[in-house]
Design an enzyme around this catalytic site. Structure first.
Site, short mmCIF file in Angstrom:
data_model
loop_
_atom_site.label_atom_id
_atom_site.label_comp_id
_atom_site.label_asym_id
_atom_site.label_seq_id
_atom_site.Cartn_x
_atom_site.Cartn_y
_atom_site.Cartn_z
N LYS A 131 6.03 0.21 5.01
CA LYS A 131 7.49 0.39 5.07
C LYS A 131 7.88 0.36 6.53
O LYS A 131 8.07 1.40 7.15
CB LYS A 131 7.90 1.72 4.44
CG LYS A 131 7.45 1.88 3.02
CD LYS A 131 7.15 3.33 2.75
CE LYS A 131 6.56 3.41 1.37
NZ LYS A 131 5.61 4.43 1.18
N ASP A 145 13.55 -7.79 16.90
CA ASP A 145 13.58 -8.48 18.19
C ASP A 145 12.31 -8.30 19.02
O ASP A 145 12.34 -8.43 20.24
CB ASP A 145 14.80 -8.03 19.02
CG ASP A 145 16.12 -8.38 18.36
OD1 ASP A 145 16.15 -9.36 17.59
OD2 ASP A 145 17.12 -7.68 18.61
N HIS A 163 1.57 -0.67 0.70
CA HIS A 163 2.40 0.51 0.86
C HIS A 163 3.16 0.56 2.19
O HIS A 163 3.72 1.60 2.56
CB HIS A 163 1.51 1.76 0.72
CG HIS A 163 2.21 2.91 0.11
ND1 HIS A 163 2.19 4.17 0.66
CD2 HIS A 163 2.96 3.00 -1.01
CE1 HIS A 163 2.88 4.99 -0.10
NE2 HIS A 163 3.36 4.31 -1.11
#
Length: 179
Positions: free
Chosen positions: A120, A125, A118
């Protein structure tokens, strides 16, 4: 009895302390916050992708956004190292954004080790982190109530997210191009 309860509470707090610890952010840290629908959430993610110079490491649950996939591919073409690890089940359709990216030579791995992968988040960088509830999907941008927080210039926080991303990457399997 109270002493025993207090000791148990202290032990639990001590064991969980790393998850609850607050650390000051770096000097120069900043953030962008957006909501969807129509609150700029997707635009913030696209800004992070456009500004990336060296690397973009994505952890995704549902990834069907053509807009975000196209932006990641453009970053890949300009020399940014783009890598994606995504949930196997929610991206198992015949053609998804991760399939598009894999077909374009972007390293993609799928993870099937959890009931739901789940995550996200994106690390840019090794310094900037995007997180929130925003799934990388058209529905997240236009229909759902979701949020995006992009933290700029937070290398200590980015390192923690990058360690988690690397752990997930290492336990995942390559998604081979389909053509």
């Amino acid at each position: 009895m109270r002493t025993r309860f207090a000791l148990i509470v202290c032990a639990v707090l001590w064991l969980c302390a790393p998850a609850w610890s607050a650390e000051p952010l770096s000097a120069g840290a900043a953030f962008n916050l957006g909501f969807s629908p129509k609150g700029g959430a997707e635009a913030i993610i696209l800004e992070g992708i456009r500004k990336a110079e060296k690397s973009i490491k994505v952890a995704a649950y549902s990834f069907t956004s053509k807009t975000i996939a196209t932006a990641l591919f453009a970053a890949h073409k300009r020399g940014v190292v783009v890598q994606v690890v995504a949930d196997a089940k929610s991206n198992s359709g015949k053609y998804t954004a991760i399939t598009f990216l894999a077909n374009q030579g972007v390293p993609v791995r799928i993870n099937s080790n959890y009931a739901i992968f789940h995550h996200k988040f994106i690390v840019f960088d090794g310094r900037n982190v995007q997180t929130g509830s925003f799934n990388f999907s058209a529905a997240a941008a236009t229909k759902n109530a979701e949020n995006v927080l992009l933290l700029w210039n937070v290398p200590e926080l980015a390192a923690q997210y990058e360690r988690e991303w690397q752990r997930l990457w290492d336990e995942s399997t390559d998604l081979k191009p389909r053509y």
